[in-house]
Structure formats: C-alpha cells, structure tokens
Enzyme design. Structure first.
Site, PDB file in Angstrom:
ATOM      1  N   ARG A 147      -1.094  -0.641  14.581  1.00 46.48           N
ATOM      2  CA  ARG A 147       0.097  -1.234  15.222  1.00 46.48           C
ATOM      3  C   ARG A 147      -0.184  -1.476  16.701  1.00 46.48           C
ATOM      4  NH1 ARG A 147       3.725  -1.725  11.727  1.00 46.48           N
ATOM      5  NH2 ARG A 147       4.313  -0.117  10.256  1.00 46.48           N
ATOM      6  N   LYS A 200       4.562 -11.123   9.719  1.00 45.21           N
ATOM      7  CA  LYS A 200       3.757 -11.025   8.494  1.00 45.21           C
ATOM      8  C   LYS A 200       4.125 -12.136   7.512  1.00 45.21           C
ATOM      9  CE  LYS A 200       3.150  -6.821   6.569  1.00 45.21           C
ATOM     10  NZ  LYS A 200       2.925  -5.745   5.559  1.00 45.21           N
ATOM     11  N   ARG A 209       0.853  -1.199   0.000  1.00 40.60           N
ATOM     12  CA  ARG A 209       0.000   0.000   0.000  1.00 40.60           C
ATOM     13  C   ARG A 209       0.883   1.242   0.000  1.00 40.60           C
ATOM     14  NH1 ARG A 209      -4.076   0.229   4.528  1.00 40.60           N
ATOM     15  NH2 ARG A 209      -2.276  -0.198   5.853  1.00 40.60           N
TER      16      ARG A 209
HETATM   17  P1  ATP Z   1       2.338  -2.425   7.812  1.00 41.59           P
HETATM   18  O1  ATP Z   1       2.557  -3.844   7.394  1.00 41.59           O
HETATM   19  O2  ATP Z   1       3.611  -1.734   8.142  1.00 41.59           O
HETATM   20  O3  ATP Z   1       1.308  -2.289   8.841  1.00 41.59           O
HETATM   21  P2  ATP Z   1       0.984  -2.009   5.332  1.00 41.59           P
HETATM   22  O4  ATP Z   1      -0.105  -2.951   5.669  1.00 41.59           O
HETATM   23  O5  ATP Z   1       0.589  -0.749   4.677  1.00 41.59           O
HETATM   24  O6  ATP Z   1       1.817  -1.595   6.585  1.00 41.59           O
HETATM   25  P3  ATP Z   1       1.841  -3.402   3.047  1.00 41.59           P
HETATM   26  O7  ATP Z   1       1.643  -2.335   2.086  1.00 41.59           O
HETATM   27  O8  ATP Z   1       0.838  -4.495   3.116  1.00 41.59           O
HETATM   28  O9  ATP Z   1       2.078  -2.793   4.472  1.00 41.59           O
HETATM   29  O10 ATP Z   1       3.255  -4.106   2.781  1.00 41.59           O
HETATM   30  C1  ATP Z   1       4.446  -3.404   2.640  1.00 41.59           C
HETATM   31  C2  ATP Z   1       5.340  -3.612   3.839  1.00 41.59           C
HETATM   32  O11 ATP Z   1       5.411  -5.004   4.192  1.00 41.59           O
HETATM   33  C3  ATP Z   1       6.788  -3.234   3.537  1.00 41.59           C
HETATM   34  O12 ATP Z   1       7.009  -1.895   3.831  1.00 41.59           O
HETATM   35  C4  ATP Z   1       7.614  -4.179   4.419  1.00 41.59           C
HETATM   36  O13 ATP Z   1       7.733  -3.687   5.721  1.00 41.59           O
HETATM   37  C5  ATP Z   1       6.762  -5.414   4.485  1.00 41.59           C
HETATM   38  N1  ATP Z   1       7.128  -6.437   3.460  1.00 41.59           N
HETATM   39  C6  ATP Z   1       7.593  -6.265   2.206  1.00 41.59           C
HETATM   40  N2  ATP Z   1       7.766  -7.429   1.574  1.00 41.59           N
HETATM   41  C7  ATP Z   1       7.400  -8.390   2.451  1.00 41.59           C
HETATM   42  C8  ATP Z   1       7.355  -9.810   2.401  1.00 41.59           C
HETATM   43  N3  ATP Z   1       7.704 -10.516   1.312  1.00 41.59           N
HETATM   44  N4  ATP Z   1       6.926 -10.455   3.509  1.00 41.59           N
HETATM   45  C9  ATP Z   1       6.561  -9.796   4.636  1.00 41.59           C
HETATM   46  N5  ATP Z   1       6.575  -8.460   4.744  1.00 41.59           N
HETATM   47  C10 ATP Z   1       6.990  -7.760   3.665  1.00 41.59           C
END
Ligand code: ATP
Length: 327
Positions: A324, A190, A125
C-alpha cells in the site's frame, strides 16, 4: 432456482439486453408466468448487480444495452487452433469451475478458458470477495500446465498481470499500471485482479489456474460492495469494447506470455512490470506475513518486490503480501 426458472431468467435477460423497455404484462404472457413472477425475476436480476429500471406505463429496462457472452461468436473470433472457451451463465467461481473440470477431465487442453456472466462466490486472495455482478464484467479463468513444477510458478501472477496490462494499454489505449503482486490499476483505482491457484507437487508437473476479474462496466450500486477505489474499462477507455473479443484477446495474450515464461523465466517480464509499476519511486508499506516499509524500486529478476530504506534494499516475495502507498 430450478432449471426451468433459470431458463426463463436467461430469456428475460436476452429480451432486456437491447436496452429498451419491456412491458411486464407482455413478458408474463411470453413466458407463461404471472406479472408477480416477472417482478420477482426482475428483483433477482437486480440482486445479481444489474441496473434495472421500472417506469410506469413502459415496463422494465436496463440502464444500457447488454452484449451478452456468446460461445459461438467467441469461437468464430478464435484461430482454428485455439483452446476451447466454455461460457457459463451464473456460477460460483470460474476458478472453482475450472478446478472441477481439471479433476473430472483426464486431459484438459492447455489454455482452456471458462468465463461466466456472474459469480456468486467470486474470490480474491486470502478469502476476500471479488464483486462479480451480472453481464458487465469479465470473470475469466485460464488453465496452464507447468512441466517444471510448482517451483517454476514463482512470479506467475505478475506474468498474468503484465499480459493483461500490455493488452489494455495496446488494444484499449488505457494507462494501465500493475500493483505488485496481482492487481491492475488505472488512475490509482483497481480495475482488475489476478488470482493464481496451483495444483501439484514441488517436483512434478503442476496445473495452474489463472483467474482474472476485469471490470468493464460496473453498475452504480458497486459502491456498496467494493471497499476501495475502483475503475472500469468503459469509463477508462474511448475504444469500443466487445467482451467476446476481449476474451479471445486475453486468451491469446496469456498463451503468448506463459509460453515465453516457460522458455525464459520471469526475466523478460521484469522490464514490463518496472515500466508500469503503480508505486514506482513512492513510499510504500508491505503487510501480511511480514511488515516493512520503504521506497518502491520495482521487481528483481525473480519477481520479488524491492524496497529501499536507509540506503538498504530488501527483496520481498510471497503470495500473501499486500502493498500500500504510505504517503
Ligand atoms: P488489496 O487490493 O487490498 O491490496 P488484494 O490484492 O489481496 O488486496 P484481491 O484479493 O486482489 O485484493 O481483491 C479483493 C479486494 O479487491 C476486495 O477486498 C475489495 O476491496 C476489492 N474488490 C472486490 N471486488 C472488486 C471489483 N470488482 N473491482 C475492484 N476491486 C474489487
């Protein structure tokens, strides 16, 4: 990279996929290139996130065998009425590819899927990056069409998250949890992210692209690329994992969930989310277009997240918010 080089890269990968060592000289002879060229190919593959080892006297090898995506095998695993699954080698982003397909194909079949072995511009995102190394994860984009228009799309990323969470729990015996509004966690790390993109107007039918990145076996080097705790399915599950089968399972699961969502709205998913909410009962902070904190009470009937503070419950909604733990 030229078409011919890409083809050689692919063939080298098919050789390495067995997990054994392959001599640089033999590979060079096989593909009619120099040993230096083979060394360059290996370097490029390592750049794509593959753990490749070079052992003197033995040659090049992967840290573990690789089961590559296979369009034919996927088709054989699908039911005869299932929508197509298009397999790509290395792509920018499967969501972008599906978006392009949507723009160039007059009537894309609902539930069409694009998957790739690697993404060079995997997205999260708000322009964040989704780390997408080669051959070991799932980069999966799914097409759906909502006849009721954009308005009906509220809660869609939660619906996709619930579908993935249920699949992981049922088929892979993983204690998967959902983090509002778009991620899946295992042991507070995650394992998957969902990125929903919409094309359409408020009152007319709208096209939906649901992108899912699911970690299956991240390389050791992933720590250099992901700035928060992460998990993968291989380490989280004791079941055997075949990505081709997983793709078919996920396509089916999403189709069932979205059909239900179309008929009954978010309501049936409220309970699924609340049962597996990673932050249930914990102090959390919300940030993005608004900022607030409180105890997480799960979601309401529309998919809005409920936070309680000083006896007052507030609902938050919107694709740009991040949750968070604050303790
Ligand atoms: P957050 O996870 O920080 O709450 P978000 O839901 O907006 O924010 P996403 O947009 O879903 O996050 O994913 C991007 C973030 O996830 C990246 O900034 C990094 O921290 C993490 N990320 C990137 N690639 C991976 C992966 N392959 N596996 C797990 N986490 C990842």
């Amino acid at each position: 990279m030229s078409k011919a080089s890409l083809q050689i890269q692919r063939q080298i990968l098919s050789e390495l996929a067995d997990g054994r060592f392959h001599s640089g000289q033999k590979l060079a002879d096989q593909f009619g290139v120099s040993r230096t060229a083979i060394a360059n190919y290996m370097h490029e593959l390592a750049q794509l996130g593959l753990d490749i080892y070079k052992v003197k006297g033995k040659g090049y090898g992967l840290v573990a065998p690789l089961l590559l995506l296979d369009a034919l095998q996927i088709k054989q695993l699908q039911s005869t009425t299932a929508a197509p699954v298009l397999v790509q080698h290395i792509t920018d982003s499967t969501n972008l590819q599906l978006m392009q397909k949507l723009n160039t194909t007059s009537s894309l079949v609902k539930a069409t899927v694009i998957v790739a072995e690697a993404q060079t511009a995997g997205r999260g995102r708000r322009g964040r990056t989704w780390y997408s190394p080669y051959g070991s994860n799932l980069y999966f984009s799914y097409y759906w069409r909502l006849e009721q228009g954009v308005q009906a799309a509220m809660g869609l990323s939660l619906v996709a998250g619930c579908a993935l969470c249920s699949l992981l729990r049922r088929e892979y015996q993983v204690d998967a949890k959902i983090k509002w509004p778009n991620d899946i966690y295992v042991d507070n790390r995650k394992i998957a992210g969902v990125l929903v993109e919409l094309v359409g107007q408020a009152d007319a039918a709208c096209s939906v692209i649901i992108g899912i990145g699911l970690n299956i076996a991240l390389p050791e080097s992933a720590t250099q690329h992901i700035d928060q705790p992460y998990a993968d399915l291989k380490q989280s599950s004791e079941m055997s994992i075949d990505r081709n089968r997983l793709i078919v399972q996920l396509q089916n699961e999403l189709t069932m969930a979205l059909s239900k969502f179309e008929l009954q709205g978010f309501k049936p998913f409220q309970e699924v989310f609340n049962q597996h909410d990673v932050f249930s009962g914990r102090m959390v902070e919300i940030s993005g277009t608004t900022a607030a904190g409180g105890i997480c009470l799960g979601v309401d009937e529309s998919g809005a997240i409920l936070l309680e503070k000083d006896g007052r419950v507030q609902a938050f909604f919107g694709g740009e918010l991040t949750l968070r733990a604050s303790e």
